[in-house]
Design a protein around this motif. Structure first.
Motif, PDB file in Angstrom:
ATOM      1  N   ALA A 214      13.237  10.947  35.191  1.00 26.86           N
ATOM      2  CA  ALA A 214      12.887  10.729  33.777  1.00 26.86           C
ATOM      3  C   ALA A 214      11.393  10.619  33.705  1.00 26.86           C
ATOM      4  O   ALA A 214      10.693  11.168  32.557  1.00 26.86           O
TER       5      ALA A 214
ATOM      6  N   ARG B 169       9.789  14.225  33.635  1.00 24.72           N
ATOM      7  CA  ARG B 169       9.934  15.039  32.400  1.00 24.72           C
ATOM      8  C   ARG B 169       8.971  14.256  31.432  1.00 24.72           C
ATOM      9  O   ARG B 169       8.199  15.007  30.612  1.00 24.72           O
TER      10      ARG B 169
ATOM     11  N   ARG C 194       8.593  16.758  28.113  1.00 28.33           N
ATOM     12  CA  ARG C 194       9.707  16.924  28.013  1.00 28.33           C
ATOM     13  C   ARG C 194      10.655  15.690  27.832  1.00 28.33           C
ATOM     14  O   ARG C 194      10.415  14.768  28.361  1.00 28.33           O
ATOM     15  N   LYS C 195      11.768  15.843  27.064  1.00 28.31           N
ATOM     16  CA  LYS C 195      12.640  14.728  26.819  1.00 28.31           C
ATOM     17  C   LYS C 195      14.217  15.263  26.572  1.00 28.31           C
ATOM     18  O   LYS C 195      14.406  16.290  26.141  1.00 28.31           O
ATOM     19  N   TRP C 196      14.812  14.661  27.331  1.00 28.42           N
ATOM     20  CA  TRP C 196      16.396  14.707  27.382  1.00 28.42           C
ATOM     21  C   TRP C 196      16.932  14.762  25.992  1.00 28.42           C
ATOM     22  O   TRP C 196      17.172  13.414  25.517  1.00 28.42           O
ATOM     23  N   ASN C 197      17.731  15.544  25.394  1.00 27.50           N
ATOM     24  CA  ASN C 197      18.506  15.442  24.469  1.00 27.50           C
ATOM     25  C   ASN C 197      19.834  15.264  24.557  1.00 27.50           C
ATOM     26  O   ASN C 197      20.589  16.545  24.906  1.00 27.50           O
ATOM     27  N   PRO C 198      20.543  14.051  24.442  1.00 27.93           N
ATOM     28  CA  PRO C 198      22.003  13.962  24.871  1.00 27.93           C
ATOM     29  C   PRO C 198      22.900  14.599  23.983  1.00 27.93           C
ATOM     30  O   PRO C 198      24.004  14.881  24.225  1.00 27.93           O
TER      31      PRO C 198
ATOM     32  N   GLN D  31      22.535  18.473  24.550  1.00 28.10           N
ATOM     33  CA  GLN D  31      22.480  18.844  26.034  1.00 28.10           C
ATOM     34  C   GLN D  31      21.727  19.498  26.541  1.00 28.10           C
ATOM     35  O   GLN D  31      21.719  20.525  27.221  1.00 28.10           O
ATOM     36  N   ARG D  32      20.265  19.234  26.399  1.00 29.94           N
ATOM     37  CA  ARG D  32      19.027  20.175  26.545  1.00 29.94           C
ATOM     38  C   ARG D  32      17.828  19.551  26.595  1.00 29.94           C
ATOM     39  O   ARG D  32      17.667  18.330  26.181  1.00 29.94           O
ATOM     40  N   LEU D  33      16.805  20.215  26.947  1.00 36.85           N
ATOM     41  CA  LEU D  33      15.382  19.488  27.170  1.00 36.85           C
ATOM     42  C   LEU D  33      14.500  20.037  25.959  1.00 36.85           C
ATOM     43  O   LEU D  33      14.498  21.225  25.781  1.00 36.85           O
TER      44      LEU D  33
END
Length: 727
Positions: free
Chosen positions: A505, A508, A513-517, A520-522
């Motif tokens: 984390a 990122r 960049r940030k994880w999009n739950p 399901q992608r960055l």
């Protein structure tokens, strides 16, 4: 249009010379207008028709009602026709009177009876009134045949006489002998296939191949001509033909029940003695099974009564593998007489179906017997060497605790393999691990004095209940004895995985960049300066502490994986014991003919149409190589011939027989299972500690009176002896 007729002829009818009028019984199988399969089941002298208590049509209807449902839908058991003696010159004789003379004089037979009383308008010889009526009814169904015996000059496989098609009524048309053997544009092609009548316990035929399912898994696009070939009407229906051949023995047995000439032979004394011994065996097995039945019922009632119910639930969770195998063993002991009962009597008419039913019936008790035999071998050896086994296990546990766990933790607290670790974190993790190991070792010191009794109890349970239950108990005991190792591995894996997720984390964050739950992608994200500063302050210590955490995680992962692999090996042994088809392997070793897989034909003779009687070509080769395939100019001469061939079976190998059972048992284990396990080990996630092999399914608990259960066990064993004698 070329008509094709295949006569499936029993081998025993060609072993000796037949001179009297005989009636042919069997099936007409036709899947197209120009193709006909005539399956001859048996032959019977028509003189005995007057001695039967029931009319012939009622007997045929009764026999057809006892046949397999698939065979009833495709073809009906009927009177096919008749056959008579034939000399090598080609003249047909009926009880000493040549057929040509019979036609000229319309005279009776030489013995003065009315069995041959002239001829029909179609040229067929007249029989008595009852059989003429049967013939008329058969001709109404479009088929009737007249065969004559012809001598085969090459005596191959004890075959001396071959049926010669003299005349056939086909869909209202009469094809005489001259039409059969003269090659024209619309000629008649006849093939005689000699088969050995299948009998239960000896052999049968089957079209199923062990790798037939593999051909359906191909993803290649089929050419158009393949689809057009499948859309065309088939030339023959081999499934129905093979089913009829496998039902020939049952049809003959049903027919003989109505034969008035059957004589009751005196029962030998040895048979009476064997019957008495079988009754004693049935009573002994029934008594032993009833004893286990009473014990299981008492144990089941005791564990499910009042305060003991929570003990049962707790033990089921703590000893899950043992509980599952106990449940399987209890169902095998309770239900084995139920499985031995004959529930589908109609399937017994086909030898192939009867063999399948028998294998299904005997699979349960054979697995039970083999399991108990293996348990007795290992249990007796364990019982006689209980003290030495106890000392060896104690020494191994001591070495594992002191030499591996304690020494490994102390080694990791220093400088393992020259790596400079964080002293404070390594000290905390090492001290927690050493204290946990010491506490667990102290608790097991009190259990060590009772370990000898556990070994003896394990041996006694193996002798009584078989090998799978104590093997499952060993898995559960290993899991409980190494609970401290699995607990430490679980704690270290949580620390390791959370550290990896935090570092990922933070990495990122540095990349924006940030994880999009949800998707399901960055995604891109703009972080503030304060977030970057805090991230930098957290990222550095976490990254520097990662080697220390990784070393401890790798160490306990190796320990826990070694324990899990040992449990998996025992689990594989248990699943192999349950999945192995012992009865099939025994039958394959003793009688390979009871395990067929596909058919093939051996051409033994060929009669050319240019000559009427003698067999011009004889072949006695089981496997013709590809170079001996007839050329184009020889095809017409072979097609216009009458071929004589023998039906044979291919046999399954033991590997091909056992492999499907193992595939079914390990259907859940695939390449993805191992890939997921490796990924879980690298990322610190929880992985499965068992293979998840498929075990026999359990059934509801059986509740019947003790006396009724004893009678059921005795009756099914007696019925097995009766079935063997009947077959």
């Amino acid at each position: 249009m070329r008509r094709k007729c295949r006569i499936w002829w029993p081998k025993q009818l060609s072993s000796t010379q037949q001179l009297s009028y005989n009636l042919l019984f069997g099936w007409f199988v036709s899947c197209s207008s120009d193709s006909l399969d005539i399956v001859v089941a048996f032959a019977s002298n028509h003189e005995s028709s007057s001695n039967r208590q029931s009319p012939l049509q009622e007997i045929l209807h009764s026999i057809n009602g006892n046949m397999h449902e698939s065979l009833q839908d495709k073809s009906k058991f009927s009177l096919l026709g008749h056959h008579r003696a034939c000399l090598s010159s080609g003249h047909v004789f009926c009880n000493g009177v040549e057929e040509d003379d019979l036609r000229k004089s319309s005279a009776y037979c030489a013995d003065g009876t009315s069995r041959c009383c002239g001829q029909w308008s179609c040229g067929c010889i007249k029989l008595d009134s009852l059989l003429d009526e049967c013939k008329q009814m058969s001709m109404e169904s479009n088929y009737w045949i007249e065969l004559a015996y012809d001598s085969l000059h090459v005596h191959a496989r004890d075959i001396r006489w071959i049926p010669k098609l003299h005349r056939i009524h086909w869909n209202g048309e009469t094809v005489a002998r001259c039409d059969v053997h003269v090659c024209k544009s619309d000629c008649f092609c006849c093939l005689v296939i000699v088969y050995e009548t299948p009998t239960y316990g000896a052999h049968h035929f089957s079209l199923r191949f062990w790798n037939s399912s593999d051909h359906g898994k191909t993803s290649l696009k089929k050419p158009q001509w393949v689809d057009e070939l499948h859309q065309k009407q088939p030339l023959n229906d081999l499934d129905t033909v093979i089913l009829a051949i496998n039902s020939a023995a049952a049809a003959k047995k049903f027919f003989e029940k109505h034969d008035g000439e059957r004589s009751s032979a005196n029962i030998p004394i040895i048979w009476m003695f064997c019957a008495l011994m079988w009754h004693l065996l049935a009573m002994s097995v029934a008594s032993l099974s009833t004893f286990f039945y009473i014990f299981l019922q008492f144990s089941h009632s005791f564990l499910n009564f009042g305060p003991q119910s929570w003990v049962c639930a707790a033990s089921a969770k703590a000893f899950s593998n043992t509980w599952i195998n106990i449940r399987i063993r209890c169902c095998q002991i309770l239900y084995w007489p139920i499985f031995l009962q004959d529930n589908d009597l109609r399937s017994q008419s086909s030898v192939e179906c009867a063999e399948k039913v028998a294998l299904h019936k005997h699979s349960m008790w054979s697995s039970l017997v083999v399991d108990i035999l293996l348990g007795n071998l290992i249990g007796l050896a364990l019982l006689f060497h209980a003290e030495s086994v106890c000392l060896w296990v104690s020494k191994f546990a001591s070495d594992f605790t002191n030499e591996l766990l304690r020494s490994g933790c102390v080694w990791l607290m220093g400088v393992p393999a020259g790596f400079k670790l964080n002293i404070e974190l390594a000290g905390v993790l090492g001290m927690i691990s050493l204290n946990t190991i010491q506490i667990w070792s102290t608790l097991w010191m009190f259990v060590g004095s009772l370990f000898i009794y556990f070994i003896k109890g394990l041996a006694i349970s193996a002798i009584i209940f078989g090998m799978t239950i104590p093997a499952a108990l060993v898995i559960d005991m290993i899991t409980i004895a190494t609970l401290h190792v699995s607990t430490l591995h679980w704690l270290i894996s949580i620390l390791y995985s959370q550290q990896l997720h935090a570092l990922a984390a933070l990495w990122r964050l540095f990349r924006g960049r940030k994880w999009n739950p949800l998707r399901q992608r960055l995604d891109s994200f703009d972080y503030t300066v304060k977030q970057h500063v805090v991230g930098s302050l957290l990222f550095t210590p976490l990254l520097l502490l990662l080697p220390t955490t990784s070393v401890f995680y790798i160490f306990f992962t190796i320990m826990n994986t070694a324990i899990s692999l040992s449990c998996m090996c025992i689990e594989v042994i248990i699943s192999v014991i349950h999945a192995t088809p012992y009865i099939k392997i025994v039958l394959r070793l003793i009688k390979p003919r009871r395990c067929p897989s596909g058919i093939w034909f051996e051409v033994i003779a060929c009669q050319s149409n240019s000559s009427d009687s003698p067999w011009s070509t004889s072949i006695d080769k089981t496997n013709l190589p590809f170079e001996e395939v007839p050329q184009k100019e020889d095809i017409n001469s072979i097609i216009s011939s009458v071929l004589i061939s023998i039906l044979h079976s291919n046999y399954l190998s033991i590997g091909h027989m056992v492999l499907p059972h193992y595939r079914k048992a390990y259907s859940e284990v695939s390449g993805s299972y191992f890939a997921t396990s490796v990924l879980g080990l690298l990322s610190g996630n929880k992985i499965a500690s068992t293979l998840g092999a498929t075990l026999p399914s359990t059934m509801p608990w059986l509740f019947i009176p003790h006396k009724e259960y004893w009678c059921l066990c005795r009756n099914v064993i007696l019925a097995c002896n009766v079935d063997c004698n009947n077959h």
